[in-house]
Design a protein around this motif. Sequence first.
Motif, PDB file in Angstrom:
ATOM      1  N   THR A 136       7.601   4.509 -20.339  1.00 37.26           N
ATOM      2  CA  THR A 136       7.260   5.788 -20.966  1.00 37.26           C
ATOM      3  C   THR A 136       8.461   6.375 -21.695  1.00 37.26           C
ATOM      4  OG1 THR A 136       5.593   6.261 -19.280  1.00 37.26           O
ATOM      5  CG2 THR A 136       6.433   8.143 -20.534  1.00 37.26           C
ATOM      6  N   LEU A 137       9.646   6.205 -21.114  1.00 37.73           N
ATOM      7  CA  LEU A 137      10.872   6.757 -21.702  1.00 37.73           C
ATOM      8  C   LEU A 137      11.600   5.749 -22.595  1.00 37.73           C
ATOM      9  CD1 LEU A 137      12.278   8.755 -18.628  1.00 37.73           C
ATOM     10  CD2 LEU A 137      10.786   9.544 -20.463  1.00 37.73           C
ATOM     11  N   ASN A 138      10.969   4.585 -22.843  1.00 38.60           N
ATOM     12  CA  ASN A 138      11.495   3.548 -23.764  1.00 38.60           C
ATOM     13  C   ASN A 138      12.723   2.807 -23.242  1.00 38.60           C
ATOM     14  OD1 ASN A 138       9.530   3.928 -25.846  1.00 38.60           O
ATOM     15  ND2 ASN A 138      10.614   5.806 -26.440  1.00 38.60           N
ATOM     16  N   PHE A 139      12.812   2.657 -21.911  1.00 37.27           N
ATOM     17  CA  PHE A 139      13.824   1.790 -21.321  1.00 37.27           C
ATOM     18  C   PHE A 139      13.171   0.450 -20.975  1.00 37.27           C
ATOM     19  CE2 PHE A 139      15.474   6.022 -20.375  1.00 37.27           C
ATOM     20  CZ  PHE A 139      16.819   5.887 -20.694  1.00 37.27           C
ATOM     21  N   GLU A 140      13.861  -0.629 -21.270  1.00 33.24           N
ATOM     22  CA  GLU A 140      13.336  -1.953 -20.932  1.00 33.24           C
ATOM     23  C   GLU A 140      13.533  -2.209 -19.442  1.00 33.24           C
ATOM     24  OE1 GLU A 140      14.488  -5.181 -23.667  1.00 33.24           O
ATOM     25  OE2 GLU A 140      15.406  -3.623 -24.922  1.00 33.24           O
ATOM     26  N   ALA A 141      12.444  -2.563 -18.755  1.00 33.86           N
ATOM     27  CA  ALA A 141      12.544  -2.777 -17.302  1.00 33.86           C
ATOM     28  C   ALA A 141      11.399  -3.638 -16.807  1.00 33.86           C
ATOM     29  CB  ALA A 141      12.534  -1.435 -16.568  1.00 33.86           C
ATOM     30  N   THR A 142      11.673  -4.399 -15.750  1.00 34.65           N
ATOM     31  CA  THR A 142      10.645  -5.120 -15.005  1.00 34.65           C
ATOM     32  C   THR A 142      10.874  -4.843 -13.524  1.00 34.65           C
ATOM     33  OG1 THR A 142      11.950  -7.141 -14.656  1.00 34.65           O
ATOM     34  CG2 THR A 142      10.704  -6.981 -16.734  1.00 34.65           C
ATOM     35  N   LYS A 143       9.930  -5.226 -12.689  1.00 34.12           N
ATOM     36  CA  LYS A 143      10.100  -4.995 -11.248  1.00 34.12           C
ATOM     37  C   LYS A 143      11.340  -5.691 -10.712  1.00 34.12           C
ATOM     38  CE  LYS A 143       6.425  -5.266  -8.560  1.00 34.12           C
ATOM     39  NZ  LYS A 143       5.127  -5.698  -7.999  1.00 34.12           N
ATOM     40  N   ASP A 144      11.739  -6.812 -11.341  1.00 32.68           N
ATOM     41  CA  ASP A 144      12.888  -7.571 -10.844  1.00 32.68           C
ATOM     42  C   ASP A 144      14.220  -6.869 -11.065  1.00 32.68           C
ATOM     43  OD1 ASP A 144      11.605  -9.672  -9.676  1.00 32.68           O
ATOM     44  OD2 ASP A 144      11.666 -10.958 -11.443  1.00 32.68           O
ATOM     45  N   SER A 159      13.281   7.587  -3.229  1.00 30.94           N
ATOM     46  CA  SER A 159      12.298   6.822  -2.454  1.00 30.94           C
ATOM     47  C   SER A 159      10.866   7.244  -2.737  1.00 30.94           C
ATOM     48  CB  SER A 159      12.579   6.978  -0.949  1.00 30.94           C
ATOM     49  OG  SER A 159      12.345   8.320  -0.535  1.00 30.94           O
ATOM     50  N   THR A 160      10.671   8.116  -3.734  1.00 29.43           N
ATOM     51  CA  THR A 160       9.332   8.649  -3.989  1.00 29.43           C
ATOM     52  C   THR A 160       8.540   7.817  -4.995  1.00 29.43           C
ATOM     53  OG1 THR A 160      10.067  10.118  -5.784  1.00 29.43           O
ATOM     54  CG2 THR A 160      10.141  10.992  -3.527  1.00 29.43           C
ATOM     55  N   LYS A 161       9.172   6.772  -5.550  1.00 27.18           N
ATOM     56  CA  LYS A 161       8.466   5.893  -6.479  1.00 27.18           C
ATOM     57  C   LYS A 161       8.644   4.438  -6.054  1.00 27.18           C
ATOM     58  CE  LYS A 161       8.468   8.560 -10.803  1.00 27.18           C
ATOM     59  NZ  LYS A 161       8.843   9.847 -10.223  1.00 27.18           N
ATOM     60  N   SER A 162       7.590   3.647  -6.229  1.00 25.28           N
ATOM     61  CA  SER A 162       7.669   2.204  -6.018  1.00 25.28           C
ATOM     62  C   SER A 162       8.295   1.565  -7.248  1.00 25.28           C
ATOM     63  CB  SER A 162       6.266   1.635  -5.787  1.00 25.28           C
ATOM     64  OG  SER A 162       5.483   1.797  -6.962  1.00 25.28           O
ATOM     65  N   ARG A 163       8.610   0.285  -7.152  1.00 27.82           N
ATOM     66  CA  ARG A 163       9.145  -0.422  -8.321  1.00 27.82           C
ATOM     67  C   ARG A 163       8.182  -0.353  -9.496  1.00 27.82           C
ATOM     68  NH1 ARG A 163      10.120  -6.255  -6.507  1.00 27.82           N
ATOM     69  NH2 ARG A 163       8.247  -5.720  -5.329  1.00 27.82           N
ATOM     70  N   GLU A 164       6.904  -0.547  -9.212  1.00 26.25           N
ATOM     71  CA  GLU A 164       5.889  -0.506 -10.269  1.00 26.25           C
ATOM     72  C   GLU A 164       5.877   0.853 -10.960  1.00 26.25           C
ATOM     73  OE1 GLU A 164       1.089  -0.702 -10.232  1.00 26.25           O
ATOM     74  OE2 GLU A 164       2.108  -2.306  -9.126  1.00 26.25           O
ATOM     75  N   GLU A 165       6.007   1.919 -10.186  1.00 23.38           N
ATOM     76  CA  GLU A 165       6.021   3.266 -10.761  1.00 23.38           C
ATOM     77  C   GLU A 165       7.293   3.517 -11.565  1.00 23.38           C
ATOM     78  OE1 GLU A 165       3.348   5.694  -7.491  1.00 23.38           O
ATOM     79  OE2 GLU A 165       5.375   5.056  -6.945  1.00 23.38           O
ATOM     80  N   ALA A 197       4.931   3.293   1.446  1.00 19.53           N
ATOM     81  CA  ALA A 197       3.731   2.614   1.942  1.00 19.53           C
ATOM     82  C   ALA A 197       3.314   1.479   1.010  1.00 19.53           C
ATOM     83  CB  ALA A 197       2.596   3.625   2.096  1.00 19.53           C
ATOM     84  N   LYS A 198       3.374   1.715  -0.289  1.00 16.64           N
ATOM     85  CA  LYS A 198       2.994   0.680  -1.272  1.00 16.64           C
ATOM     86  C   LYS A 198       3.888  -0.543  -1.156  1.00 16.64           C
ATOM     87  CE  LYS A 198       1.102   3.710  -4.883  1.00 16.64           C
ATOM     88  NZ  LYS A 198       1.312   4.235  -6.251  1.00 16.64           N
ATOM     89  N   GLU A 199       5.194  -0.309  -1.028  1.00 12.58           N
ATOM     90  CA  GLU A 199       6.133  -1.430  -0.960  1.00 12.58           C
ATOM     91  C   GLU A 199       5.963  -2.208   0.349  1.00 12.58           C
ATOM     92  OE1 GLU A 199       7.932  -2.631  -3.270  1.00 12.58           O
ATOM     93  OE2 GLU A 199       8.137  -1.029  -4.764  1.00 12.58           O
ATOM     94  N   LEU A 200       5.667  -1.508   1.434  1.00 12.54           N
ATOM     95  CA  LEU A 200       5.424  -2.194   2.708  1.00 12.54           C
ATOM     96  C   LEU A 200       4.139  -3.023   2.624  1.00 12.54           C
ATOM     97  CD1 LEU A 200       6.327   0.614   5.266  1.00 12.54           C
ATOM     98  CD2 LEU A 200       7.629  -1.469   4.846  1.00 12.54           C
ATOM     99  N   THR A 201       3.104  -2.447   2.046  1.00 12.26           N
ATOM    100  CA  THR A 201       1.840  -3.167   1.902  1.00 12.26           C
ATOM    101  C   THR A 201       2.022  -4.435   1.085  1.00 12.26           C
ATOM    102  OG1 THR A 201       0.536  -1.129   2.079  1.00 12.26           O
ATOM    103  CG2 THR A 201      -0.527  -2.995   1.005  1.00 12.26           C
ATOM    104  N   GLU A 202       2.866  -4.349   0.055  1.00 12.02           N
ATOM    105  CA  GLU A 202       3.086  -5.494  -0.827  1.00 12.02           C
ATOM    106  C   GLU A 202       3.695  -6.688  -0.090  1.00 12.02           C
ATOM    107  OE1 GLU A 202       5.407  -6.206  -5.029  1.00 12.02           O
ATOM    108  OE2 GLU A 202       4.212  -4.381  -4.790  1.00 12.02           O
ATOM    109  N   VAL A 203       4.459  -6.423   0.967  1.00  9.98           N
ATOM    110  CA  VAL A 203       5.047  -7.534   1.736  1.00  9.98           C
ATOM    111  C   VAL A 203       4.290  -7.773   3.046  1.00  9.98           C
ATOM    112  CG1 VAL A 203       7.340  -7.241   0.715  1.00  9.98           C
ATOM    113  CG2 VAL A 203       6.784  -6.031   2.848  1.00  9.98           C
ATOM    114  N   GLY A 204       3.113  -7.158   3.167  1.00 10.09           N
ATOM    115  CA  GLY A 204       2.247  -7.437   4.313  1.00 10.09           C
ATOM    116  C   GLY A 204       2.595  -6.711   5.590  1.00 10.09           C
ATOM    117  N   ILE A 205       3.279  -5.555   5.484  1.00 13.59           N
ATOM    118  CA  ILE A 205       3.649  -4.785   6.675  1.00 13.59           C
ATOM    119  C   ILE A 205       2.755  -3.557   6.777  1.00 13.59           C
ATOM    120  CG2 ILE A 205       5.479  -3.445   7.791  1.00 13.59           C
ATOM    121  CD1 ILE A 205       7.520  -5.308   6.496  1.00 13.59           C
ATOM    122  N   SER A 206       2.117  -3.366   7.930  1.00 15.75           N
ATOM    123  CA  SER A 206       1.234  -2.213   8.132  1.00 15.75           C
ATOM    124  C   SER A 206       2.054  -0.962   8.420  1.00 15.75           C
ATOM    125  CB  SER A 206       0.244  -2.490   9.268  1.00 15.75           C
ATOM    126  OG  SER A 206       0.933  -2.740  10.485  1.00 15.75           O
TER     127      SER A 206
END
Length: 314
Positions: A76-84, A63-69, A115-124
């Motif tokens: 960086t490690l050469n794995f193919e990935a998207t947020k989806d 839980s220490t990284k967001s999807r973007e992270e 916090a980042k993931e909550l902000t992304e969906v509009g939750i304070s």
Amino acid sequence: MAAINFKTLNDDDVNEFFNSFDTVLTDCDGVLWIDMRPMKNATQVISTFLELGKRVFYVTNNSTKSREEFVEKCKTLNFEATKDNILCTANLSACYLQDLGFNKKVYIIGSKAIAKELTEVGISHTGVGPDSIIENVPYRAFKKDPEVGAVIVGFDEHFNYPKMVKAASYLNDPNVHFIGTNTDERFPAANNVIIPGTGSLVRCIESCAERKAVIMGKPESYIADLLKKKYNVNPKRTLMIGDRHNTDILLGTRCGFKTLLVLTGVSKLHHITKWKRSKCPEEKEYIPDYYINTIGDLLPYLEKFKCKTITPST
């Protein structure tokens, strides 16, 4: 089914295995990489799955990284990935509250990623970061924020007594949602140091709040429910790859996925032998359908299968 060593399968069995799934769910830490070191041939295995038309999802209790992270780490490690195709518990927590139509504030014991993931969906939200102990100020002086309608507990290196007081006080209201990102107990580190996992913090808050958390991560079913609802994943055509018996393999067993245990992380071959001999029904659920030393050991089997499956253009 008793665990089957992948190396004992003949070519027909291997072909049948790779033809039996369309979707691959893979754990990350201990399977694809350790810290910033990818496992040998792991990137090629994931690339070959994608070449073969398999859908790949990275499914992590971290839980220490967001999807973007996570996407940045994969690149960086050469794995193919998207947020989806990232399913991390920081995002799952936000999705869960969004599904509920939640419109209040969240008290977080956890990381900036939540916090980042909550902000992304509009939750304070509130609570991320250190919460210092103030001498000579009684804890009963704490005044609850009336806007808080949920508590999320994830991994938090700043976990302390003031945070326990606040979480338990908010959760004393039965209308406040209680979410735990995952229940991983601990993690080994160098020099025989043990790192307490999120599960230790969740159980602490469950104890003082006298309530049970709704868990987002493996082995709980929210991940499987989301995969079926959002991505139309068929459990019978899905392979779960993991290194931990009571999260990865148990998720697969409970949800009807095929399971492949890699021996580069938490669970080892002697554990499989123990579970096979056990009379405990729960331990039987830890037995994978297949096991292999490392995920990279799949590569020669995949290459053979690819040669038979993909016909070169003329």
